[in-house]
Scaffold this active site. Structure first.
Site, short mmCIF file in Angstrom:
data_model
loop_
_atom_site.label_atom_id
_atom_site.label_comp_id
_atom_site.label_asym_id
_atom_site.label_seq_id
_atom_site.Cartn_x
_atom_site.Cartn_y
_atom_site.Cartn_z
N ASP A 64 0.79 -1.06 -0.20
CA ASP A 64 0.04 -0.10 0.10
C ASP A 64 1.14 1.20 0.11
O ASP A 64 1.91 1.22 0.08
CB ASP A 64 -0.97 -0.17 1.31
CG ASP A 64 -2.28 0.81 1.22
OD1 ASP A 64 -2.19 1.68 0.00
OD2 ASP A 64 -3.10 0.71 1.88
N GLU A 81 -10.26 6.35 5.05
CA GLU A 81 -9.25 5.88 5.92
C GLU A 81 -9.06 6.60 7.33
O GLU A 81 -10.20 6.60 7.83
CB GLU A 81 -7.89 6.22 5.24
CG GLU A 81 -7.67 5.58 3.74
CD GLU A 81 -6.33 5.44 3.25
OE1 GLU A 81 -5.33 5.27 3.89
OE2 GLU A 81 -6.28 6.03 2.08
C1 BGC Z 1 -5.08 2.85 0.69
C2 BGC Z 1 -5.41 1.96 -0.38
C3 BGC Z 1 -5.31 2.40 -1.71
C4 BGC Z 1 -4.13 3.24 -1.90
C5 BGC Z 1 -4.09 3.93 -3.36
C6 BGC Z 1 -3.85 3.75 0.13
O1 BGC Z 1 -3.76 4.55 1.00
O2 BGC Z 1 -4.97 2.13 1.80
O3 BGC Z 1 -6.67 1.25 -0.20
O4 BGC Z 1 -5.62 1.37 -2.77
O5 BGC Z 1 -4.02 4.13 -1.18
O6 BGC Z 1 -4.89 4.97 -3.08
C1 BGC Z 2 -3.67 9.56 -1.63
C2 BGC Z 2 -4.55 8.42 -1.47
C3 BGC Z 2 -3.78 7.48 -0.36
C4 BGC Z 2 -3.53 8.20 0.88
C5 BGC Z 2 -2.53 7.41 1.71
C6 BGC Z 2 -3.46 10.25 -0.50
O1 BGC Z 2 -2.63 11.34 -0.40
O2 BGC Z 2 -4.34 10.47 -2.33
O3 BGC Z 2 -4.66 7.85 -2.57
O4 BGC Z 2 -4.70 6.24 -0.25
O5 BGC Z 2 -2.76 9.23 0.72
O6 BGC Z 2 -2.66 7.56 3.15
#
Ligand code: BGC
Ligand code: BGC
Length: 834
Positions: free
Chosen positions: A317, A516
């Site tokens: 991730d 998140e």
């Molecule tokens: C998320 C994932 C996601 C990735 C890309 C991460 O922060 O946990 O679920 O696919 O970002 O955006």
């Molecule tokens: C991104 C997400 C990612 C996240 C990670 C964001 O800046 O746009 O895709 O999942 O950071 O925590």
């Protein structure tokens, strides 16, 4: 092995399996063997091996690194031979998250061309692009937005899931991507977790019953036929493993569970995923027994690859490799050794590429492991048919923009909305007569972003309005259409103040979007500022108007007040773009009978209090139907049984008061002469500072500071002695948002900084924007947490998330200080971060 063959209860398990072994050690022989289907034909495998034998080591390292489109150019894709790009939640072509669909396709072409027409000295390898199409092609304006998974869990309809997967894949293909980071197959056990809505259910069997169908819908059946030749894309099951089991529902936290529970509960969805040949698996940010999953070789290699037979690629991730003990964002041989085949290094790929190349050359990373990782990446590309597919814009479905939000896809989404609604109460008011006069109230009635939740157009689903959703239908619009078609009338009045007395009212309320960790909450209750529509329900009831409550929410929450006030209560979850599906269920047809009945059943238990471990009000599987008839209702006790106010994390100051455990302090810049503000008016800085109440939003919803210049300057701080770890927020593009009004412009530069426990907190950031903000206007100023980190702050040790300092005089009012995203800010401070 079929899921039914797994013993899902602990019965018959040896006692030693129940006691958690320490430190993430696994026992692969206790896991089932799964037959992962053949997905690459012998000729394909020969090509993979042939390519591998011709590739330079630079090419190999590039193949296993994924960069974010916001931080990489097509030229760099060629120069570094990158194997993949992604668009993070806040990235879009040209830096525009809301860029029109043709720009996405054009950018896909540009990356593809860069990968294929690259004078690299090795064979040309086409790039693949991954996107979070987690509820429809949800980053694209105009796409069909399906209900988030929690709602689909309520629908109990695996066939529907496959059709959703298929429609989603088609829409992805229109804009040229080949890979979605979906489905999320988490089995959330604690709905305080901000990602709980991304999971279908807390029940492993229900989740498992969906996974194979979703993978098939997205990828097509598991075979050696090229995925891209059909209306399909590569899928990814995430987040491996036990992302839904972290202690206290804390995102990216630790799952302190036994291996048995890990396997039976959280492992269950991976069995059908393997059986259906899912192409990729994404590992979790989180830990198991204190060890980060992305660095756990036992889980990734011994179990996932060897025992469950996974033949695709495993990706980390977002910068998750940097969280593994012994790693940083820019170097992590441990993850590769553990079995990760691709590292998602959105903005850190350059340094990671350089260090990985050096580590391979030095033998820290073995060539055999690198070759295995690259072969897995190439196999997925071979399976996609990427080598023959040509430029994205020349592929089937590409550029067929009418397919984005196509009527047949929207019809599937509307069906999903109908099937996901769960009726929790009906004393007889439902179904409503559409020929009646209907009042629609509540703050969520006409807000498509709100009903879509996080991971919609922007990462957090914030900063959007209805104009960003062409072709979509808000709940209000759906109700209005149903009513006017039947000769009735509908009026929208969020606060419930109607012009003409209605026959019935529908009050739409609930959660606002989050994604998140930003959605983690301390207890199962609605944030205080979102509860006012319950008061509206009460007033309408008092006026003798029957009330139907419709709740937009990513999770079951303690809302006994609303359940008591309303005559009927429908949980709509996060229904997405087809709000008309709600009206479909609320109204009777011309013959007086409802056209559809409720079929949604709770995908997890509904709580009787706000305590995560408290009693259940409605059990898993509960849901009323019209066939059940009217119900009598016994008033529920209205006691949340928790001490917190439900404000959640990341809100430090709101409506003029500090959230526990924070304090608002005025002092000199060095911290001396300090005054902790408890009441206003107050005087600080030996008479140089006056603090009074000001109004904003609500009466006394702000604090007004008038500070005069003087020795030692002035500081306004929100602090607390126990350090807070903001490193995950910093990794996730989170900003410190300050809602303020300049009353008297500063006479000297103003800076913002943090305080970091006992450690050094870096340089204060000058914020010139504060001097240019319009006097007398409320504005939301955003400062990226990354700016503080770049200035040297230790983000793991924050004791003051807000600190404003100046040597001069300034007058300003403060109403809110909280974490949030760029879309919520009026002004974003610029800082030197890469
Ligand atoms: C998320 C994932 C996601 C990735 C890309 C991460 O922060 O946990 O679920 O696919 O970002 O955006
Ligand atoms: C991104 C997400 C990612 C996240 C990670 C964001 O800046 O746009 O895709 O999942 O950071 O925590």
């Amino acid at each position: 092995m079929a899921i039914s063959a797994l013993p899902l209860s602990g019965a018959g398990m040896a006692q030693d399996q129940l006691s958690p072994p320490a430190n993430g050690q696994v026992h692969p022989d206790q896991w089932p063997r799964v037959a992962y289907p053949r997905i690459v034909a012998p000729e394909g495998e020969a090509r993979v091996q042939d390519l591998l034998s011709q590739m330079t080591v630079e090419q190999k390292v590039g193949q296993i690194i994924q960069a974010d489109i916001g931080s990489v150019t097509p030229e760099e894709v060629c120069e570094y031979h990158l194997g993949s790009v992604l668009n993070g939640g806040n990235s879009g072509p040209g830096g525009n998250d809301l860029a029109p669909a043709p720009e996405w396709l054009a950018l896909a072409d540009a990356f593809y061309t860069a990968s294929m027409e690259c004078p690299s000295g090795g064979p040309a390898i086409p790039i693949m692009w991954g996107t979070d199409a987690v509820h429809g092609h949800s980053n694209i304006v105009g796409a069909t937005i399906f209900p988030h998974n929690v709602g689909l869990g309520a629908a109990r309809d695996p066939d529907l899931i496959e059709r959703i997967g298929r429609a989603t894949a088609i829409e992805i293909r229109v804009t040229g991507q080949e890979w979605t980071f979906a489905p999320t197959v988490t089995v959330p056990q604690d709905y305080r977790w901000g990602r709980a809505y991304e999971g279908y259910s807390s029940d492993p069997a229900l989740v498992a019953s969906y996974v194979g169908r979703m993978v098939r819908g997205l990828q097509g059946p598991a075979s050696t036929a090229p995925i891209l030749a059909g209306p399909h894309v590569a899928a990814s099951t995430k987040h491996f493993l036990a992302d839904g089991a972290t202690v206290d529902g804390k995102d990216q936290g630790d799952a302190a569970i036994s291996e048995l529970e890990l396997r039976l509960v959280h492992g269950a969805p991976y069995i059908p995923a393997m059986e259906n040949g899912v192409a990729t698996v994404m590992t979790s940010f989180s830990s198991w027994q204190g060890v980060k999953i992305s660095g756990n070789k036992g889980l990734v290699t011994d179990i996932l690859k060897d025992r469950l037979g996974f033949g695709g690629l495993v990706i980390t991730d977002w910068n998750a490799h940097g969280q593994i003990a012994g790693c940083s964002n820019s170097s992590c041989p441990i993850a590769i050794d553990a079995g990760l085949d691709m590292l998602m290094a959105p903005d850190t790929w350059r340094d990671l590429y350089a260090s990985t190349l050096a580590e391979v050359k030095a033998g820290t990373i073995s060539m055999a492991r690198l070759d295995d990782a690259v072969a897995r990446v190439l196999r997925v590309k071979q399976r996609l048919g990427l080598f023959e597919a040509g430029k994205p814009s020349t592929r089937p479905l590409s550029g067929d923009y009418d397919l984005l939000g196509a009527p047949e896809h929207r019809a599937v989404a509307r069906e999903a909305v109908r099937k996901s609604l769960v009726l929790l109460k009906n004393t007889g008011v439902l179904p409503l007569k559409p020929s009646a006069r209907i009042l629609v109230a509540g703050d969520g009635a006409d807000d498509i972003a709100r009903q879509s939740g996080g991971w919609t157009l922007s990462w957090q689903g914030t900063g959007l309005d209805n104009s960003d959703f062409p072709g979509a239908t808000s709940l209000w619009r759906g109700i209005e259409r149903a009513v006017s078609a039947a000769g009735g009338s509908a009026e929208l009045a969020p606060d419930g103040a109607f012009e003409r007395r209605p026959d019935a009212a529908i009050v739409v309320f609930g959660e606002t979007p989050y994604a998140e960790f930003q959605g983690d909450i301390p207890s199962l209750q609605l944030r205080p500022e979102l509860r006012w529509p319950i008061e509206t329900m009460r007033k309408l009831k008092e006026a003798g108007i029957p009330v139907v409550a419709v709740m937009i929410t990513g999770r079951p929450l303690y809302v006994n007040e609303a359940l008591n006030e309303a005559d009927a209560f429908v949980t709509a979850w996060l229904p997405g773009s087809e709000g008309g599906g709600v009206a479909d269920l609320l109204f009777a047809g011309a013959d007086g009978n409802p056209a559809y009945d409720f079929q949604g059943r709770l995908p997890t238990a509904w709580p009787a209090t706000a305590r995560h471990d408290g009693p259940t009000l409605f059990p898993f599987g509960y849901g009323l139907t019209y066939a059940d008839g009217a119900q009598s209702w016994e008033t529920l006790p209205q006691d949340s049984q928790v001490a917190d106010d439900g404000r959640g994390n990341g809100v430090y100051f709101d409506k003029g008061s500090v959230a526990a455990p924070w304090s608002l302090v005025v002092s000199q810049i060095d911290g001396s002469d300090s005054l902790r503000l408890t009441t206003v008016p107050a005087t600080g800085l030996s008479g140089r500072a006056t603090i009074t109440a000001a109004d904003h939003g609500v009466q006394e919803g702000a604090r007004q500071f008038a500070i005069e210049a003087g020795p030692g300057g002035g500081a306004v701080e929100i602090g607390n002695d126990n350090p807070t770890d903001l490193s995950r927020e910093t990794n996730g593009d989170v900003l410190l948002l300050t809602t303020l009004r300049i009353d008297a412009p500063p006479t000297a530069p103003v800076s913002m900084s943090l305080r970091c426990g006992a450690s050094d907190c870096g340089r204060p950031l000058p914020i010139p924007a504060l001097a240019t903000l319009d006097r007398g206007q409320w504005r939301i100023l955003g400062v990226p947490l990354k700016c503080f980190a770049a200035a040297g702050a230790d983000m793991t040790q924050i004791t003051a998330p807000f600190r404003l300092t100046t040597e001069g005089a300034i007058g300003f009012s403060l109403s809110r200080v909280a974490l949030g995203s760029a879309g919520e800010a009026d002004v974003v401070a610029q800082c030197p971060v890469r």
